[in-house]
Design an enzyme around this catalytic site. Structure first.
Site, PDB file in Angstrom:
ATOM      1  N   THR A   2       0.823  -1.222   0.000  1.00 16.89           N
ATOM      2  CA  THR A   2       0.000   0.000   0.000  1.00 16.89           C
ATOM      3  C   THR A   2       0.847   1.259   0.000  1.00 16.89           C
ATOM      4  O   THR A   2       0.504   2.266  -0.626  1.00 16.89           O
ATOM      5  CB  THR A   2      -0.915   0.010   1.251  1.00 16.89           C
ATOM      6  N   ASP A  44       1.556  -6.113  -4.738  1.00 22.02           N
ATOM      7  CA  ASP A  44       0.757  -6.234  -3.526  1.00 22.02           C
ATOM      8  C   ASP A  44       1.315  -7.476  -2.814  1.00 22.02           C
ATOM      9  O   ASP A  44       1.619  -8.477  -3.464  1.00 22.02           O
ATOM     10  CB  ASP A  44      -0.703  -6.454  -3.938  1.00 22.02           C
ATOM     11  N   SER A  45       1.442  -7.411  -1.495  1.00 18.41           N
ATOM     12  CA  SER A  45       2.109  -8.543  -0.824  1.00 18.41           C
ATOM     13  C   SER A  45       1.288  -9.818  -0.844  1.00 18.41           C
ATOM     14  O   SER A  45       1.795 -10.884  -0.503  1.00 18.41           O
ATOM     15  CB  SER A  45       2.513  -8.176   0.605  1.00 18.41           C
ATOM     16  N   SER A  46       0.027  -9.738  -1.258  1.00 15.78           N
ATOM     17  CA  SER A  46      -0.726 -10.981  -1.436  1.00 15.78           C
ATOM     18  C   SER A  46      -0.165 -11.778  -2.613  1.00 15.78           C
ATOM     19  O   SER A  46      -0.441 -12.971  -2.753  1.00 15.78           O
ATOM     20  CB  SER A  46      -2.209 -10.675  -1.667  1.00 15.78           C
ATOM     21  N   THR A  85       2.183 -10.896  13.848  1.00  9.10           N
ATOM     22  CA  THR A  85       0.968 -11.284  13.122  1.00  9.10           C
ATOM     23  C   THR A  85       0.287  -9.987  12.711  1.00  9.10           C
ATOM     24  O   THR A  85       0.253  -9.043  13.502  1.00  9.10           O
ATOM     25  CB  THR A  85       0.024 -12.060  14.075  1.00  9.10           C
ATOM     26  N   GLN A 118      -5.141 -22.182  17.752  1.00  3.46           N
ATOM     27  CA  GLN A 118      -5.841 -21.083  17.073  1.00  3.46           C
ATOM     28  C   GLN A 118      -5.793 -19.794  17.910  1.00  3.46           C
ATOM     29  O   GLN A 118      -6.117 -18.721  17.410  1.00  3.46           O
ATOM     30  CB  GLN A 118      -7.299 -21.481  16.815  1.00  3.46           C
TER      31      GLN A 118
HETATM   32  N1  ASP Z   1      -2.705  -5.326   0.153  1.00  2.00           N
HETATM   33  C1  ASP Z   1      -1.592  -4.553   0.674  1.00  2.00           C
HETATM   34  C2  ASP Z   1      -0.352  -5.425   0.622  1.00  2.00           C
HETATM   35  O1  ASP Z   1      -0.164  -6.233   1.471  1.00  2.00           O
HETATM   36  C3  ASP Z   1      -1.867  -4.082   2.047  1.00  2.00           C
HETATM   37  C4  ASP Z   1      -0.787  -3.209   2.662  1.00  2.00           C
HETATM   38  O2  ASP Z   1       0.268  -2.996   2.162  1.00  2.00           O
HETATM   39  O3  ASP Z   1      -1.058  -2.695   3.745  1.00  2.00           O
HETATM   40  O4  ASP Z   1       0.431  -5.297  -0.292  1.00  2.00           O
END
Ligand code: ASP
Length: 344
Positions: free
Chosen positions: A15, A59-61, A167, A279
């Site tokens: 982001t 994006d880190s996803s 986390t 969990q």
């Molecule tokens: N979707 C973004 C990412 O992880 C969220 C962020 O950076 O806060 O790349």
């Protein structure tokens, strides 16, 4: 006069480096030149900063183990020339990347600080500048010629955490991370206060060693009341699976049905590593404390103690990638390799 500190900034995306796509309203990565224009402060830190942008920003996803390897190799190639490293990264999977880097670098003697932002750098209320500038200061901090924090860390809002203890806990507020089972390494207010007794220092005379082999053949089995045998069986019988993280209840408890026990025992006998991770975010797995976890011990299941899921994922991928001997892997799972868990 002390030599000017040098910090390498590695931009991967997130982001912090995004802006709104006018056509869709969704956030998407901008290019590196635009990012530099938005951060004129980088030139005023008094620290020699070199930047390496990974192209394109992601994006880190979309981060994969190859991204971890690329970050690790970039740091390793530049290790001798810099006092510290800052990795700009999206928050979504930052805890996984920090965990993976902590296992990959043995005997680390320089800081690797990951940071990012909840709002893009171009937005008025963005948290990007504070996070980045403080991360740079921490990465360059030295005392008697040695790094103050020679660890892989996440800095966010006002807190420096051990990376493999973090986390992502918040998608809304600026305090995006927490370390539930280990205290902070530093707090940033008017001054940056380091908590030295919480920081790990390498033995002097050891040199850094990088290992980047990864094996992705792992899965997470999160149990819930009503989970069916079909679901459990399917996960434990994924072709080529080598390890399964069993996300259990409370202090490491699971249902006592015969079929559940037999599925786990059968998988363990086939050489699949099963790691019991609670969990709950805070506290530790204590197999045998309740009758509902006694049989897990006899099924040959290994405790993750108070390790996070993120660190357990990274530790398993790293150990399976680097070692062949299952007893050696089991032993390394039961000890803390770089402060990722508290084993009493
Ligand atoms: N979707 C973004 C990412 O992880 C969220 C962020 O950076 O806060 O790349």
């Amino acid at each position: 006069m002390e030599k000017e500190s040098a910090v390498l900034l590695i931009f991967t995306g997130g982001t912090i480096s995004m802006s709104e796509n006018p056509a869709t309203g969704a956030l998407r990565p901008i290019d590196f030149n635009r990012l530099q224009e938005l951060m004129p402060e980088l030139k005023q830190t008094g620290i020699c900063i070199k930047s390496i942008p990974f192209q394109p920003f992601i994006d880190s996803s979309d981060v994969h183990p190859e991204t971890w390897e690329k970050i690790a190799l970039t740091i390793n190639e530049n290790y001798a020339d810099f006092d510290g490293f800052v990795v700009l990264h999206g928050t979504d999977t930052m805890a996984y990347t920090a965990s993976a880097l902590s296992f990959m670098f043995e005997n680390l003697s320089k800081p690797i600080i990951l940071t990012g932002a909840q709002l893009p750098i171009g937005m008025l209320r963005s948290d990007a500048k504070e996070n980045l500038l403080t991360a740079i200061e921490i990465a360059s901090a030295k005392e008697n010629g040695h790094a103050v924090v020679p660890e892989v860390c996440i800095f966010f809002e006002d807190t420096l955490f051990r990376g493999n203890r973090t986390t992502k806990k918040n998608a809304e507020h600026f305090n995006a991370f927490n370390s539930y089972n280990y205290p902070p390494l530093a707090k940033a207010g008017v001054h940056i206060k380091y908590f030295r007794s919480n920081i790990h220092y390498p033995d002097s005379g050891t040199s850094v060693r990088l290992r980047t082999k990864i094996d992705q053949n792992i899965a997470i089995l999160k149990i819930f009341p009503g989970i069916t045998q079909q679901t459990v069986h399917a996960i434990l019988n994924i072709p080529d699976i080598k390890a399964v993280i069993l996300e259990s209840f409370g202090a490491g408890n699971a249902p006592r049905n015969n079929w559940f026990f037999n599925e786990l025992k059968d998988a363990a006998q086939r050489g699949i590593l099963i790691i019991n991770k609670s969990q709950c975010s805070t506290g530790s797995v204590e197999m045998g404390r309740y009758e509902t976890s006694l049989n897990l011990v006899s099924a040959g299941i290994i405790s993750a103690y108070d390790c996070t899921t993120e660190a357990t994922v990274a530790k398993l991928m790293y150990l399976l990638g680097e070692y062949d001997n299952i007893d050696q892997i089991k032993h390394k799972l039961s000890i803390s390799l770089c402060g990722e868990m508290s084993v009493s």
